[in-house]
Design a protein around this motif. Structure first.
Motif, short mmCIF file in Angstrom:
data_model
loop_
_atom_site.label_atom_id
_atom_site.label_comp_id
_atom_site.label_asym_id
_atom_site.label_seq_id
_atom_site.Cartn_x
_atom_site.Cartn_y
_atom_site.Cartn_z
N CYS A 71 0.84 -1.20 0.00
CA CYS A 71 0.00 0.00 0.00
C CYS A 71 0.88 1.25 0.00
CB CYS A 71 -0.90 -0.06 1.24
SG CYS A 71 -1.54 1.51 1.81
N CYS A 98 0.87 3.08 3.37
CA CYS A 98 1.72 2.41 4.35
C CYS A 98 3.19 2.72 4.05
CB CYS A 98 1.51 0.90 4.34
SG CYS A 98 -0.01 0.35 5.12
N HIS A 124 -2.43 -0.87 8.46
CA HIS A 124 -3.22 -0.75 7.23
C HIS A 124 -4.72 -0.97 7.47
CE1 HIS A 124 -4.11 -0.73 3.00
NE2 HIS A 124 -4.87 -1.78 3.22
ZN LIG Z 1 -1.91 0.98 3.98
#
Ligand SMILES: [Zn+2]
Ligand SMILES: [Zn+2]
Ligand SMILES: [Zn+2]
Length: 360
Positions: free
Chosen positions: A201, A204, A263
């Motif tokens: 991600c 992240c 996340h």
């Molecule tokens: Zn994330």
């Protein structure tokens, strides 16, 4: 303070939405018109003529939800008297040559954030803020459940005249709409393609980078190290579960984003036991902003996973966040014409000043 004496003049690209660029130009000549000085804030507790004050419930549309229920409510939700989107179906899309429109169906609710008329967010207790954050989650959930055609519920707050708040009593709004707004769509699409390429991600990754305190910028052509930057300087504050970050490509001088450290794509998945940490970080961040700008007028909004068939599978790549955008200047023709945001305070200096605020 980490401010450099030399003026900065650089175009910074939003890593999540590369089409969005910001001109960070700290030289005075670039300064857009300053926003009106904040009018004296109305700090009254109760205003007899205000329909949102406790005791005046019969002057608003009926209560949709309240926490707790009954006359002693702390947070109360009503239908908007002048909805941006309504329930009327025109019976199909409107097409006029290249111009297209879809029905403006949807729901528009007003959340009265506190029974206290003029209270600012940083003056609310952390317990109250946790209740407010719960109320956002519960109304978003209920609105998504109310109509499968609704693809996005935007929860936001305008505070102060410069931020477009038309009612003096502190409040938020929820607009449930049949389309995913372009801003969210852009973030979502880029986050998804980043995930496809890198396997993680992007939000992240940005958090990890900020918390590792250093990033290296390589030359695109030669691959040589151009400079190392201290990215830890963008972290305003973190606690056990959340982080407040000053974006490297901040569109607004005092813009701050709050994200969960672990996340999580959908704000609806925010667990009850995470609420106190989020409430505390929000309260402290608003306090810092208020201390530095002096009476912050701002917009904030929640960006969370859209609920649509095309968005399925986006849980791994999208990461919800709260974008807080204080209004200290008014965009000029340059910004409207170029689409380039102009920020005249370097994000590095802004972060240092926000971090330096001493809180209890
Ligand atoms: Zn994330
Ligand atoms: Zn009021
Ligand atoms: Zn966003």
């Amino acid at each position: 303070m980490s401010s450099e004496a030399k003026p900065i003049r650089e175009i910074r690209i939003n890593p999540v939405v590369p089409a969005e660029a910001v001109l960070v130009a700290t030289a005075r000549a670039m300064r857009p018109r300053e926003a009106e000085q904040p009018a004296e804030r109305d700090t009254r507790t109760h205003v007899e003529s205000c329909p949102f004050c406790r005791g005046n419930e019969e002057r608003t549309p009926p209560t949709v939800a309240a926490w707790p229920e009954g006359p002693e409510w702390e947070v109360r939700v009503v239908e908007n008297l002048f909805p941006v989107l309504g329930t009327d179906d025109r019976g199909g899309p409107l097409v006029l040559g290249l111009q297209q429109a879809i029905d403006g169906y949807g729901r528009h609710e007003v959340m009265i954030d506190h029974h206290h008329h003029g209270v600012a967010l940083h003056e609310m207790s952390a317990t109250h803020l946790a209740l407010l954050l719960t109320a956002y989650r519960e109304r978003m959930r209920a609105l998504y459940a109310s109509d499968p055609r609704l693809r996005y519920v935007l929860a936001f707050k305008n505070f102060g005249k410069a931020a477009g708040a038309s009612i003096g009593h502190t409040h938020s709004q929820l607009i449930a709409m049949p389309v995913v707004p372009q801003n969210v769509q852009d973030e979502f699409a880029h986050a998804r393609s980043y995930h496809a390429r890198h396997g993680h991600c992007i939000f992240c990754s940005l958090i990890d980078e900020a918390l590792t305190y250093e990033a290296t910028i390589y030359d695109r052509d030669s691959g040589e190290v151009r400079r190392r930057i201290d990215v830890g300087q963008y972290v305003i504050e973190r606690n056990e579960r959340f982080v407040a970050i000053k974006p490297f490509a901040s569109r607004f001088e005092w813009e701050v984003h709050i994200l969960p450290l672990a996340h999580q794509a959908d704000y609806l998945d925010l667990a009850d036991d995470a609420l106190p940490d989020l409430a505390d970080l929000l309260r402290r961040t608003m306090h810092r902003l208020d201390a530095v700008i002096g009476g912050a007028q701002y917009n904030y909004f929640l960006h969370s996973l859209p609920h649509c068939a095309e968005c399925a599978g986006g849980e791994a790549s999208y990461h919800w966040h709260l974008e807080i955008c204080p209004r200290t200047s008014i965009p000029t023709g340059f910004e409207l014409g170029s689409g380039l945001f102009v920020n005249t305070v370097s994000p590095e200096e802004a972060a240092a000043r926000l971090r330096a605020v001493v809180l209890d």
